[in-house]
Design an enzyme around this catalytic site. Structure first.
Site, PDB file in Angstrom:
ATOM      1  N   PRO A 113      12.082  24.816  58.608  1.00  0.00           N
ATOM      2  CA  PRO A 113      12.738  25.991  57.933  1.00  0.00           C
ATOM      3  C   PRO A 113      11.549  26.913  57.794  1.00  0.00           C
ATOM      4  O   PRO A 113      10.697  26.567  57.085  1.00  0.00           O
ATOM      5  CB  PRO A 113      13.414  25.404  56.904  1.00  0.00           C
ATOM      6  CG  PRO A 113      12.850  24.168  56.548  1.00  0.00           C
ATOM      7  CD  PRO A 113      12.035  23.466  57.893  1.00  0.00           C
ATOM      8  N   LEU A 114      11.563  28.075  58.231  1.00  0.00           N
ATOM      9  CA  LEU A 114      10.614  29.026  57.813  1.00  0.00           C
ATOM     10  C   LEU A 114      11.352  30.375  57.531  1.00  0.00           C
ATOM     11  O   LEU A 114      12.043  31.076  58.151  1.00  0.00           O
ATOM     12  CB  LEU A 114       9.858  29.261  59.006  1.00  0.00           C
ATOM     13  CG  LEU A 114       9.131  28.079  59.788  1.00  0.00           C
ATOM     14  CD1 LEU A 114       8.605  28.260  61.102  1.00  0.00           C
ATOM     15  CD2 LEU A 114       7.736  28.034  58.870  1.00  0.00           C
ATOM     16  N   GLN A 151      19.134  24.886  55.344  1.00  0.00           N
ATOM     17  CA  GLN A 151      18.567  24.439  54.240  1.00  0.00           C
ATOM     18  C   GLN A 151      18.937  25.251  52.822  1.00  0.00           C
ATOM     19  O   GLN A 151      18.995  26.519  52.852  1.00  0.00           O
ATOM     20  CB  GLN A 151      17.019  24.559  54.317  1.00  0.00           C
ATOM     21  CG  GLN A 151      16.247  23.986  53.172  1.00  0.00           C
ATOM     22  CD  GLN A 151      14.726  24.311  53.284  1.00  0.00           C
ATOM     23  OE1 GLN A 151      14.314  25.331  53.125  1.00  0.00           O
ATOM     24  NE2 GLN A 151      13.878  23.264  53.356  1.00  0.00           N
ATOM     25  N   CYS A 187       9.674  23.836  47.600  1.00  0.00           N
ATOM     26  CA  CYS A 187       9.408  25.494  47.525  1.00  0.00           C
ATOM     27  C   CYS A 187       8.325  25.578  46.244  1.00  0.00           C
ATOM     28  O   CYS A 187       8.795  25.247  45.397  1.00  0.00           O
ATOM     29  CB  CYS A 187      10.655  26.112  47.498  1.00  0.00           C
ATOM     30  SG  CYS A 187      10.121  27.767  47.526  1.00  0.00           S
ATOM     31  N   LYS A 226      13.686  17.789  51.636  1.00  0.00           N
ATOM     32  CA  LYS A 226      12.379  18.246  52.292  1.00  0.00           C
ATOM     33  C   LYS A 226      11.236  18.220  50.782  1.00  0.00           C
ATOM     34  O   LYS A 226      11.999  18.870  49.817  1.00  0.00           O
ATOM     35  CB  LYS A 226      12.396  19.524  52.776  1.00  0.00           C
ATOM     36  CG  LYS A 226      10.843  19.804  53.369  1.00  0.00           C
ATOM     37  CD  LYS A 226      10.932  20.903  54.541  1.00  0.00           C
ATOM     38  CE  LYS A 226       9.654  21.499  54.912  1.00  0.00           C
ATOM     39  NZ  LYS A 226       9.010  22.637  54.354  1.00  0.00           N
ATOM     40  N   HIS A 279       6.102  17.236  53.072  1.00  0.00           N
ATOM     41  CA  HIS A 279       4.972  18.170  53.521  1.00  0.00           C
ATOM     42  C   HIS A 279       3.777  17.515  52.976  1.00  0.00           C
ATOM     43  O   HIS A 279       3.888  17.668  51.643  1.00  0.00           O
ATOM     44  CB  HIS A 279       5.242  19.621  53.398  1.00  0.00           C
ATOM     45  CG  HIS A 279       4.417  20.521  53.286  1.00  0.00           C
ATOM     46  ND1 HIS A 279       4.257  21.762  52.937  1.00  0.00           N
ATOM     47  CD2 HIS A 279       2.836  20.415  53.791  1.00  0.00           C
ATOM     48  CE1 HIS A 279       3.087  22.195  53.115  1.00  0.00           C
ATOM     49  NE2 HIS A 279       2.271  21.733  53.793  1.00  0.00           N
ATOM     50  N   ASN A 295       5.098  16.118  57.911  1.00  0.00           N
ATOM     51  CA  ASN A 295       4.775  17.548  58.135  1.00  0.00           C
ATOM     52  C   ASN A 295       3.506  18.079  57.474  1.00  0.00           C
ATOM     53  O   ASN A 295       3.005  17.986  56.449  1.00  0.00           O
ATOM     54  CB  ASN A 295       5.911  18.197  57.549  1.00  0.00           C
ATOM     55  CG  ASN A 295       5.678  19.767  57.510  1.00  0.00           C
ATOM     56  OD1 ASN A 295       5.904  20.297  56.367  1.00  0.00           O
ATOM     57  ND2 ASN A 295       5.518  20.398  58.576  1.00  0.00           N
ATOM     58  N   GLY A 296       2.814  18.860  58.491  1.00  0.00           N
ATOM     59  CA  GLY A 296       1.688  19.678  57.947  1.00  0.00           C
ATOM     60  C   GLY A 296       0.623  19.696  59.021  1.00  0.00           C
ATOM     61  O   GLY A 296       0.038  18.471  59.619  1.00  0.00           O
ATOM     62  N   ARG A 320       3.844  26.225  60.894  1.00  0.00           N
ATOM     63  CA  ARG A 320       3.241  27.508  61.428  1.00  0.00           C
ATOM     64  C   ARG A 320       2.613  27.057  62.831  1.00  0.00           C
ATOM     65  O   ARG A 320       2.140  28.159  63.697  1.00  0.00           O
ATOM     66  CB  ARG A 320       1.683  27.693  60.640  1.00  0.00           C
ATOM     67  CG  ARG A 320       2.365  27.875  59.277  1.00  0.00           C
ATOM     68  CD  ARG A 320       1.259  27.678  58.147  1.00  0.00           C
ATOM     69  NE  ARG A 320       0.849  26.391  58.022  1.00  0.00           N
ATOM     70  CZ  ARG A 320      -0.372  25.914  57.734  1.00  0.00           C
ATOM     71  NH1 ARG A 320      -1.446  26.810  57.332  1.00  0.00           N
ATOM     72  NH2 ARG A 320      -0.557  24.478  57.933  1.00  0.00           N
TER      73      ARG A 320
HETATM   74  C1  LIG Z   1       6.471  31.790  56.774  1.00  0.00           C
HETATM   75  C2  LIG Z   1       6.664  30.397  56.257  1.00  0.00           C
HETATM   76  C3  LIG Z   1       7.955  30.349  55.668  1.00  0.00           C
HETATM   77  C4  LIG Z   1       8.379  29.147  55.168  1.00  0.00           C
HETATM   78  N1  LIG Z   1       9.644  28.795  54.499  1.00  0.00           N
HETATM   79  C5  LIG Z   1      10.302  27.780  54.269  1.00  0.00           C
HETATM   80  C6  LIG Z   1      11.413  27.507  53.905  1.00  0.00           C
HETATM   81  O1  LIG Z   1      12.291  28.524  54.073  1.00  0.00           O
HETATM   82  N2  LIG Z   1      11.786  26.318  53.476  1.00  0.00           N
HETATM   83  C7  LIG Z   1      10.781  25.368  53.615  1.00  0.00           C
HETATM   84  O2  LIG Z   1      11.108  23.947  53.261  1.00  0.00           O
HETATM   85  N3  LIG Z   1       9.586  25.349  53.866  1.00  0.00           N
HETATM   86  C8  LIG Z   1       9.294  26.633  54.232  1.00  0.00           C
HETATM   87  N4  LIG Z   1       7.917  26.691  54.729  1.00  0.00           N
HETATM   88  C9  LIG Z   1       7.183  25.320  54.761  1.00  0.00           C
HETATM   89  C10 LIG Z   1       7.180  24.994  56.266  1.00  0.00           C
HETATM   90  O3  LIG Z   1       8.440  24.426  56.281  1.00  0.00           O
HETATM   91  C11 LIG Z   1       6.155  23.659  56.197  1.00  0.00           C
HETATM   92  O4  LIG Z   1       6.554  22.669  55.487  1.00  0.00           O
HETATM   93  C12 LIG Z   1       4.751  24.108  56.175  1.00  0.00           C
HETATM   94  O5  LIG Z   1       4.717  25.287  56.812  1.00  0.00           O
HETATM   95  C13 LIG Z   1       4.020  23.022  56.658  1.00  0.00           C
HETATM   96  O6  LIG Z   1       3.758  22.831  57.757  1.00  0.00           O
HETATM   97  P1  LIG Z   1       3.003  23.327  58.675  1.00  0.00           P
HETATM   98  O7  LIG Z   1       1.592  23.067  58.493  1.00  0.00           O
HETATM   99  O8  LIG Z   1       3.353  22.876  60.283  1.00  0.00           O
HETATM  100  O9  LIG Z   1       3.142  24.856  58.792  1.00  0.00           O
HETATM  101  C14 LIG Z   1       7.483  27.887  54.899  1.00  0.00           C
HETATM  102  C15 LIG Z   1       6.003  28.103  55.662  1.00  0.00           C
HETATM  103  C16 LIG Z   1       5.725  29.363  56.122  1.00  0.00           C
HETATM  104  C17 LIG Z   1       4.605  29.599  56.854  1.00  0.00           C
END
Ligand SMILES: Cc1cc2nc3c(=O)[nH]c(=O)nc-3n(C[C@H](O)[C@H](O)[C@H](O)COP(=O)(O)O)c2cc1C
Length: 580
Positions: free
Chosen positions: A233-234, A287, A318, A357, A387, A420-421, A446
């Site tokens: 989720p982003l 979410q 969050c 999460k 994460h 995740n990460g 990302r």
């Molecule tokens: C722009 C952006 C928005 C995000 N929004 C959410 C969100 O709405 N809910 C959530 O649980 N995590 C959110 N995250 C965190 C990501 O879901 C993820 O846990 C985190 O980026 C680590 O994973 P990655 O290293 O693959 O990016 C966000 C991350 C980014 C970069």
């Protein structure tokens, strides 16, 4: 939209860089690729390196990525704004949507009482020229709901045999907010029988209950996350058109952007929009984020009743201040009893799987999840995504996969654990999956924003040296999906542009495979300034907002007068706060 090879003005093109890495002095021996990798600097092949472009103040440098035409907005009173809105609605630019749709002045049932203009001639006289390309609705053989306001109106039904309105659509969205429900939510008149009963049973309600009653253990329809490619989720950037792009490139599971329970319960349309699902999203979750068992339980009951979703994820990771200060998100990691109440209340209210999460913990060096992992299952969670960072740590340092694996190994067999990460290539994916057999799957955040074809790479087990034209085609898809989602009228075009610009603030971090001395690229590498193999590739590597705007103009026409853009998430800073 543009067809064929994207036009880049080669004579004038000079991209600029926000955070260029200084190149070694010309006389010094250049560091070898291994040395660069050791310093987390991307080892771009020497022949592509370039000096950091000089940046004039006017192209966005030092102005937080906003372009020069920034307009300082005066603050207006609410009454003034309302008056202006009413005047605007009657102006030629604000044509009534019913009149525009059918192109007939008498199409609106409100007639003279309508708040919007019915003056078709005046509207058409000021309407900007159509954009290049075909109406995104006609492409999928649908009638364009924007009629004359569509920025591609001249192509309507041109050589397209539109399917009649009774033919079932293949391409549609669901989970809209019903107007009657919205009114009831506004008036606080919606009843929540299931959550009320569950809260009573848990003793989380003010009303006393029979002490012999046991919390309801609901039979859950399980989702098998095993080895499925899960798009994280982003917020903002993980919008529905972007998720469609990722689905087409191989993502198996998608999840909506975080929605706040209180906003959903108040019937806020913008928050409900975050629950929308496209027909292509085969396994889809939403979410939510809330601070208390009662608000979360009511929200899941409402979602279960009103929406078609496969699972509901609760954000307990969050890190952003406004969420944490309300006692939601990662602050729950410091309150296991509240966490318990929320998970029990939610999972006992609906049959839908409840997933959570989390981050590793709240404070750096004080990881919590390993001691809670068995409880999460006992409280009713069916899956947990970890994460591998603490809240305090934000994005500094790489995710702690050893700790994720430790938690997965401690988890009860029937709790699915997802890691995740920092996943940025199929190599990363393979390594994490093979390192821990107890891990069900991994989530990609990302990595998908920067290179959404990461899902194809994982499925096909290859490093894809994707060309700039292929990347441009992916942007074209996004634009088509964006116009279908936000609209093909002026407003929809500009909303699509806005979200595309947000996304482009990530895509510029991708270094093409063929330009690297060492592959695969790692997510934490800092980028030197480099030329691409053609002008488009060079343009796509630019981290200047002015260049992202140029890309948007290749797809969506010129930006309006006075346009400015500053990305919400400043992606070129490695350590910044995001929602999970
Ligand atoms: C722009 C952006 C928005 C995000 N929004 C959410 C969100 O709405 N809910 C959530 O649980 N995590 C959110 N995250 C965190 C990501 O879901 C993820 O846990 C985190 O980026 C680590 O994973 P990655 O290293 O693959 O990016 C966000 C991350 C980014 C970069």
């Amino acid at each position: 939209m543009n067809g064929g090879e994207p036009p880049v003005d080669t004579a004038t093109f000079e991209p600029s860089s926000e955070n260029p890495i200084s190149l070694p002095e010309p006389q010094a021996a250049p560091p070898n690729p291994e040395e660069l990798v050791a310093k987390a600097i991307a080892p771009v092949k020497a022949e592509f390196l370039r000096p950091p472009p000089s940046r004039s103040r006017s192209d966005g440098a030092g102005e937080k990525n906003s372009v020069s035409s920034n307009v300082v907005k005066e603050k207006k009173s609410k009454r003034q704004l309302k008056r202006e809105r009413q005047q605007e609605q009657k102006s030629a630019t604000h044509i009534c949507s019913e009149v525009a749709k059918l192109g007939k002045v008498d199409a609106c049932r409100y007639g003279g009482k309508c708040r919007f203009s019915h003056d078709l001639d005046a509207y058409l006289a000021q309407k900007p020229a159509d954009l290049e390309g075909t109406c995104p609705f006609n492409i999928v053989k649908e009638l364009c709901p924007y009629g004359l306001t569509c920025r591609f109106a001249s192509t309507h039904s041109e050589g397209v045999s539109l399917e009649d309105e009774n033919t079932p659509k293949k391409n549609f969205e669901i989970n809209g907010l019903n107007k009657d429900l919205q009114r009831l939510l506004w008036k606080n008149k919606v009843s929540f029988p299931k959550s009320s009963a569950q809260l009573k049973l848990l003793g989380l309600s003010v009303i006393k209950v029979d002490s012999n009653l046991k919390p309801h253990a609901r039979e859950k329809k399980l989702i098998d996350f095993r080895r499925k490619l899960y798009l994280a989720p982003l917020t903002t950037v993980g919008n529905l058109p972007f998720r469609r792009v990722c689905r087409a490139l191989g993502a198996d599971i998608t999840c909506g952007e975080m929605a706040m329970c209180t906003n959903l319960l108040q019937g806020q349309a913008s928050e409900w929009a975050l629950l929308r699902r496209h027909s292509s999203e085969e396994i889809f979750g939403v979410q939510i984020c809330g601070s208390y068992p009662d608000t979360v339980a009511r929200t899941v009951e409402l979602i279960d009743r009103e929406c078609a979703v496969d699972f509901i994820d609760i954000n307990m990771g969050c890190p952003i201040d406004i969420v944490v200060n309300k006692g939601a998100g990662s602050s729950l990691l410091t309150k296991p009893m509240r966490m318990k109440g929320i998970i029990q209340a939610a999972s006992g209210t609906v049959d839908k799987p409840i997933t959570v999460k989390v981050r590793t913990g709240y404070f750096e060096g004080r990881n919590r999840i390993d001691s809670l992992i068995s409880d999460i299952k006992a409280w009713g969670g069916t899956a947990v995504t970890i994460h591998g960072r603490s809240r305090q740590q934000r994005y500094s340092k790489l995710a702690d996969w050893d700790y994720i694996n430790l938690c997965a190994n401690k988890a009860p067999d029937n709790l699915q654990v997802l890691g995740n990460g920092d996943i940025f290539s199929y190599h990363d994916w393979n390594m994490h999956i093979s390192d821990c057999s107890k891990l069900s799957s991994c989530m990609v955040g990302r990595g998908a924003l920067i290179k959404p074809w990461i899902f194809t790479e994982i499925k096909e087990q290859r490093d894809w040296d994707i060309s700039s034209t292929e990347r441009f085609d992916i942007l074209k898809d996004f634009v088509r999906f964006g116009l279908q989602h936000w609209g093909s009228d002026n407003k929809g075009v500009e909303t699509t542009r806005h979200f595309m610009l947000e996304w482009l603030s990530y895509t510029c971090r991708y270094i093409p495979v063929g330009l690297l001395d060492v592959i695969p690229q790692r997510i934490n590498w800092r980028l030197p300034s480099y030329y691409g193999r053609n002008d488009l590739e060079t343009l796509m590597a630019s981290d200047s907002a002015a260049d992202w705007i140029r890309i948007s103009e290749m797809l969506l026409g010129k930006v309006p007068e006075g346009f400015s853009f500053a990305p919400k998430h400043k992606s070129n800073a490695y350590d910044r706060a995001e929602n999970g």
